[in-house]
Design a protein around this motif. Sequence first.
Motif, PDB file in Angstrom:
ATOM      1  N   TRP A   1      12.984   7.364  -0.171  1.00 49.86           N
ATOM      2  CA  TRP A   1      13.203   5.954   0.203  1.00 49.86           C
ATOM      3  C   TRP A   1      14.205   5.234  -0.678  1.00 49.86           C
TER       4      TRP A   1
ATOM      5  N   THR B   1      16.628   3.948   2.092  1.00 47.46           N
ATOM      6  CA  THR B   1      16.515   2.556   2.575  1.00 47.46           C
ATOM      7  C   THR B   1      17.782   1.745   2.256  1.00 47.46           C
TER       8      THR B   1
ATOM      9  N   LEU C   1      20.102   2.686   5.051  1.00 43.64           N
ATOM     10  CA  LEU C   1      19.727   2.030   6.307  1.00 43.64           C
ATOM     11  C   LEU C   1      20.197   0.575   6.306  1.00 43.64           C
TER      12      LEU C   1
ATOM     13  N   MET D   1      11.584  -3.304  -4.109  1.00 47.77           N
ATOM     14  CA  MET D   1      10.480  -3.060  -3.176  1.00 47.77           C
ATOM     15  C   MET D   1       9.975  -1.616  -3.278  1.00 47.77           C
TER      16      MET D   1
ATOM     17  N   GLY E   1       6.417  -0.204  -5.108  1.00 44.15           N
ATOM     18  CA  GLY E   1       5.507   0.614  -4.304  1.00 44.15           C
ATOM     19  C   GLY E   1       5.146   1.903  -5.027  1.00 44.15           C
TER      20      GLY E   1
ATOM     21  N   GLY F   1       6.204  -6.103  -4.075  1.00 43.23           N
ATOM     22  CA  GLY F   1       6.957  -5.346  -3.056  1.00 43.23           C
ATOM     23  C   GLY F   1       7.016  -6.101  -1.735  1.00 43.23           C
TER      24      GLY F   1
ATOM     25  N   LEU G   1      10.146  -7.446   0.467  1.00 44.63           N
ATOM     26  CA  LEU G   1      10.329  -7.143   1.898  1.00 44.63           C
ATOM     27  C   LEU G   1      10.577  -8.424   2.694  1.00 44.63           C
TER      28      LEU G   1
ATOM     29  N   TRP H   1       9.634  -1.758   9.476  1.00 45.47           N
ATOM     30  CA  TRP H   1       9.495  -1.943   8.030  1.00 45.47           C
ATOM     31  C   TRP H   1       8.230  -2.711   7.671  1.00 45.47           C
TER      32      TRP H   1
ATOM     33  N   TYR I   1       5.248  -0.213   7.162  1.00 50.88           N
ATOM     34  CA  TYR I   1       5.156   0.627   5.958  1.00 50.88           C
ATOM     35  C   TYR I   1       4.128   0.107   4.934  1.00 50.88           C
TER      36      TYR I   1
ATOM     37  N   TRP J   1       0.878   2.031   3.472  1.00 51.42           N
ATOM     38  CA  TRP J   1       0.643   2.144   2.017  1.00 51.42           C
ATOM     39  C   TRP J   1      -0.763   1.659   1.666  1.00 51.42           C
TER      40      TRP J   1
ATOM     41  N   ASP K   1       8.825   7.292  10.006  1.00 47.29           N
ATOM     42  CA  ASP K   1      10.109   7.825   9.541  1.00 47.29           C
ATOM     43  C   ASP K   1      10.959   8.367  10.691  1.00 47.29           C
TER      44      ASP K   1
ATOM     45  N   ALA L   1      12.352   5.248  12.217  1.00 46.11           N
ATOM     46  CA  ALA L   1      13.228   4.484  11.318  1.00 46.11           C
ATOM     47  C   ALA L   1      14.500   5.242  10.954  1.00 46.11           C
ATOM     48  N   LYS L   2      14.515   6.564  11.127  1.00 43.49           N
ATOM     49  CA  LYS L   2      15.698   7.351  10.735  1.00 43.49           C
ATOM     50  C   LYS L   2      16.433   7.933  11.945  1.00 43.49           C
TER      51      LYS L   2
HETATM   52  C1  RET Z   1       5.916  -0.226   0.032  1.00 46.35           C
HETATM   53  C2  RET Z   1       4.751  -0.658  -0.873  1.00 46.35           C
HETATM   54  C3  RET Z   1       5.022  -1.934  -1.560  1.00 46.35           C
HETATM   55  C4  RET Z   1       5.196  -3.031  -0.568  1.00 46.35           C
HETATM   56  C5  RET Z   1       6.141  -2.688   0.527  1.00 46.35           C
HETATM   57  C6  RET Z   1       6.515  -1.384   0.808  1.00 46.35           C
HETATM   58  C7  RET Z   1       7.509  -1.188   1.869  1.00 46.35           C
HETATM   59  C8  RET Z   1       8.163  -0.077   2.157  1.00 46.35           C
HETATM   60  C9  RET Z   1       9.132   0.073   3.204  1.00 46.35           C
HETATM   61  C10 RET Z   1       9.635   1.305   3.375  1.00 46.35           C
HETATM   62  C11 RET Z   1      10.565   1.711   4.346  1.00 46.35           C
HETATM   63  C12 RET Z   1      10.896   2.966   4.425  1.00 46.35           C
HETATM   64  C13 RET Z   1      11.801   3.543   5.359  1.00 46.35           C
HETATM   65  C14 RET Z   1      12.022   4.839   5.198  1.00 46.35           C
HETATM   66  C15 RET Z   1      12.961   5.602   5.902  1.00 46.35           C
HETATM   67  O1  RET Z   1      12.894   5.939   7.038  1.00 46.35           O
HETATM   68  C16 RET Z   1       6.953   0.438  -0.852  1.00 46.35           C
HETATM   69  C17 RET Z   1       5.313   0.806   0.985  1.00 46.35           C
HETATM   70  C18 RET Z   1       6.670  -3.837   1.325  1.00 46.35           C
HETATM   71  C19 RET Z   1       9.548  -1.065   4.046  1.00 46.35           C
HETATM   72  C20 RET Z   1      12.420   2.738   6.413  1.00 46.35           C
END
Ligand code: RET
Length: 248
Positions: free
Chosen positions: A99, A103, A106, A131, A135, A153, A157, A194, A197, A201, A223, A226-227
């Motif tokens: 990520w 990210t 992206l 962010m 995480g 995080g 976001l 997004w 995610y 988590w 994923d 998103a990819k």
């Molecule tokens: C975490 C935890 C902390 C709070 C937030 C998060 C958001 C993560 C995101 C990840 C996106 C990943 C992608 C990956 C590739 O395809 C780190 C989970 C807000 C938005 C798009």
Amino acid sequence: STVYADNAITTRGSDWYFTVCAVMMVSTFAFMGLALTKPRQHRIFHYITASITMVATIAYFSMGSNLGWTPIQVEFPRGQGSKVGGLEREIFYVRYIDWVITTPLLLMDLLLTAALPWPTVMFVILIDEVMIITGLVGALVVSSYKWGYFVFGCVALFYILYVLVWEARKHANAMGKDVGKAFLYCGSLTALLWTLYPIAWGLCEGGNLITSDSEAIFYGILDLLAKPVFGALLIWGHKGIDPARLGL
Ligand code: RET
């Protein structure tokens, strides 16, 4: 001695991770193949998008092989019995290495489409790194303070989503109808995905509420959308748009 975690993937989780790995690899070749059909000055979005799925291919290879994780003691070993010394969950830190690279790429896909000035792009990428790193730290610390990192995080976001749905959208629309449309599709998909995610988590790394196999399915589907799906939509959206018009 064998390192294990009480909540870890089974062969089903592993098979699914390898399936996602294969899709990421095929997508990488497809995006690179498409790049070769274009003159060099028209390849920027192919290169960015292929890089994203290429990095994901290796991350998913690691997770399919059950590598790139560390056992972390969980706060709430819900429904997993009780073991003296506490239960441990498999935390895939390799996800965050993926990520922290993908990210920002992206966001570059989106913010370069909207032709935002580079200082804005750089600042949004910095906040994105905050962010992802919060995480990761939140996932690794054995303390309820992990939710403090999670909140930091989420604030990051929110800022990213504000730039996407407000500033970048307006900017993309000003660049022309075709650019506005490409941004609307890819930006909306991103804004929706997004926000899912942090929910994943909370259920996995944060709260240990679902199994590692369920985690594989949840993050895997996110994923894939998103990819490769995002990438295909973006490259399709750029059909007929000369990058020179975006200052690229
Ligand atoms: C975490 C935890 C902390 C709070 C937030 C998060 C958001 C993560 C995101 C990840 C996106 C990943 C992608 C990956 C590739 O395809 C780190 C989970 C807000 C938005 C798009």
